[in-house]
Design a protein around this motif. Structure first.
Motif, short mmCIF file in Angstrom:
data_model
loop_
_atom_site.label_atom_id
_atom_site.label_comp_id
_atom_site.label_asym_id
_atom_site.label_seq_id
_atom_site.Cartn_x
_atom_site.Cartn_y
_atom_site.Cartn_z
N GLU A 174 0.83 -1.21 0.00
CA GLU A 174 0.00 0.00 0.00
C GLU A 174 0.86 1.25 0.00
OE1 GLU A 174 -3.46 1.95 2.84
OE2 GLU A 174 -3.18 -0.22 2.80
N ILE A 177 1.73 2.02 -3.59
CA ILE A 177 0.54 2.40 -4.35
C ILE A 177 0.16 3.85 -4.05
CG2 ILE A 177 -1.93 1.96 -4.67
CD1 ILE A 177 -1.36 -1.00 -4.16
N LEU A 183 -2.62 3.56 -11.10
CA LEU A 183 -2.30 2.13 -11.09
C LEU A 183 -3.27 1.48 -12.07
CD1 LEU A 183 -0.50 0.02 -9.54
CD2 LEU A 183 -2.53 -0.43 -8.15
N LEU A 193 -2.87 -8.43 -7.22
CA LEU A 193 -2.59 -7.26 -6.38
C LEU A 193 -3.45 -7.24 -5.12
CD1 LEU A 193 -2.44 -4.47 -9.11
CD2 LEU A 193 -0.56 -5.13 -7.63
N TYR A 206 -9.22 3.61 -3.80
CA TYR A 206 -8.25 4.38 -4.59
C TYR A 206 -8.96 5.16 -5.69
CZ TYR A 206 -4.75 1.47 -2.27
OH TYR A 206 -3.95 0.84 -1.33
N LYS A 209 -7.32 6.90 -8.98
CA LYS A 209 -5.97 6.32 -9.04
C LYS A 209 -5.99 4.95 -9.69
CE LYS A 209 -3.36 6.43 -5.31
NZ LYS A 209 -2.05 7.09 -5.59
N LEU A 210 -6.88 4.09 -9.21
CA LEU A 210 -6.97 2.72 -9.72
C LEU A 210 -7.88 2.69 -10.95
CD1 LEU A 210 -6.40 -0.32 -9.42
CD2 LEU A 210 -8.37 -0.43 -7.86
#
Length: 297
Positions: A174, A177, A183, A193, A206, A209-210
């Motif tokens: 984490e 990340i 990501l 993951l 996230y 971000k994700l």
């Protein structure tokens, strides 16, 4: 114009098509042999450059004939190779691929790619300035872990966003990340993951971000309030999906660096990926800015 640095692998794919796999100790005749330029880093760099970004590549090749051709190919695609080092003691990265009835068997030799150690990053002040001037940096998991960590820390120091494409998949803490801007796993990589976690749970953890790519189902991310699903663009005929993920990542980076929102960037990346799968071979199938505009006009 977007200014992008890609750190990652540079390799050659040696592909043999055959009717069947040989038994131990047996020699059989193949049907076709082809050589392709590859490596996830090089693929993503070519994708960025073809879409109009000023693109630089950082990585390693051997001092062999493969290395020469890999560098020539990057230069041909207008990717700067000033940060690609030559490794005398190791051959360039190579993938030996046997294709039988559409199924692949692959032996990958990282070679010089594994020797791109942290001290080979930003060896000169000029290279460091190139990083500082970048709008975004891309990296994948075909580069040594310590090199990736140094890259992320350096980018964090100079406030340069990092797009981390975690392929091939491995566990990432984490802590790391949190340090990257984006990501971008696919469905399979997501399961590695985040084992025992749902997509919905991690997308909300996230937000912005994700970004999870879903193949023919497009991609999803969370804007902080809800999950946004962006469908793939339908195509009449799929020729080769090799490199579609690399095309997606490169195109997303270009769009985001040019000031588009995350949703707009994902939509743009889906367009580029959908066009790429209609042509054979990863880098050969990657679209230029001109033919992408023409196709979706």
């Amino acid at each position: 114009m977007a200014n992008i640095l890609v750190v990652g692998s540079i390799s050659t794919d040696l592909v043999v098509n055959a009717d069947r796999k040989p038994e131990i100790g047996e020699t059989i005749e193949g049907k076709e042999f082809q050589t392709f330029f590859g490596g996830k880093g090089a693929n993503q760099a070519v994708a960025c450059a073809r879409l109009g970004a000023q693109t630089a590549m950082a990585g390693a090749v051997g001092e062999d004939e493969f290395g020469i051709r890999l560098l020539e190919n990057l230069t041909y695609n207008q990717v700067s190779i000033d940060q690609v080092v030559r490794i005398k003691e190791h051959a360039s990265g190579t993938a030996l691929i046997t294709v039988v009835e559409g199924d692949n068997s692959i032996i990958y030799v990282a070679g010089a790619n594994r020797q791109f150690t942290p001290e080979k990053l930003f060896q000169t002040e000029e290279q460091l300035e190139r990083l500082k001037a970048s709008d975004i940096v891309l990296v994948q998991n075909e580069t040594p872990v310590k090199t990736i960590e140094k890259l992320i820390l350096t980018c964090q120091e100079y406030h340069v966003p990092v797009l981390y494409n975690p392929a091939p998949a491995r566990l990432i803490s984490e802590e790391w990340i949190e340090k990257v801007a984006f990501l971008t796993p696919n469905e399979t990589e997501f399961k590695v993951l985040f084992p025992d976690k749902t997509m919905e749970e991690m997308l909300f953890k996230y937000p912005s971000k994700l970004i999870i790519t879903l193949g023919e189902d497009g991609a999803v991310f969370c804007n902080g309030e809800k999950i946004i699903s962006i469908p793939a663009f339908p195509v009449e005929r799929i020729v080769d999906t090799t490199g579609a993920g690399d095309t997606f990542n490169g195109a997303f980076a270009v769009a985001y660096a040019e000031g588009k929102t995350i949703e707009e960037s994902v939509r743009y990346a889906n367009k580029a990926a959908s066009l790429s799968i209609q042509r054979s071979e990863a880098q050969n199938g990657m679209s230029t800015l001109e033919n992408l505009k023409a196709f979706f006009k």
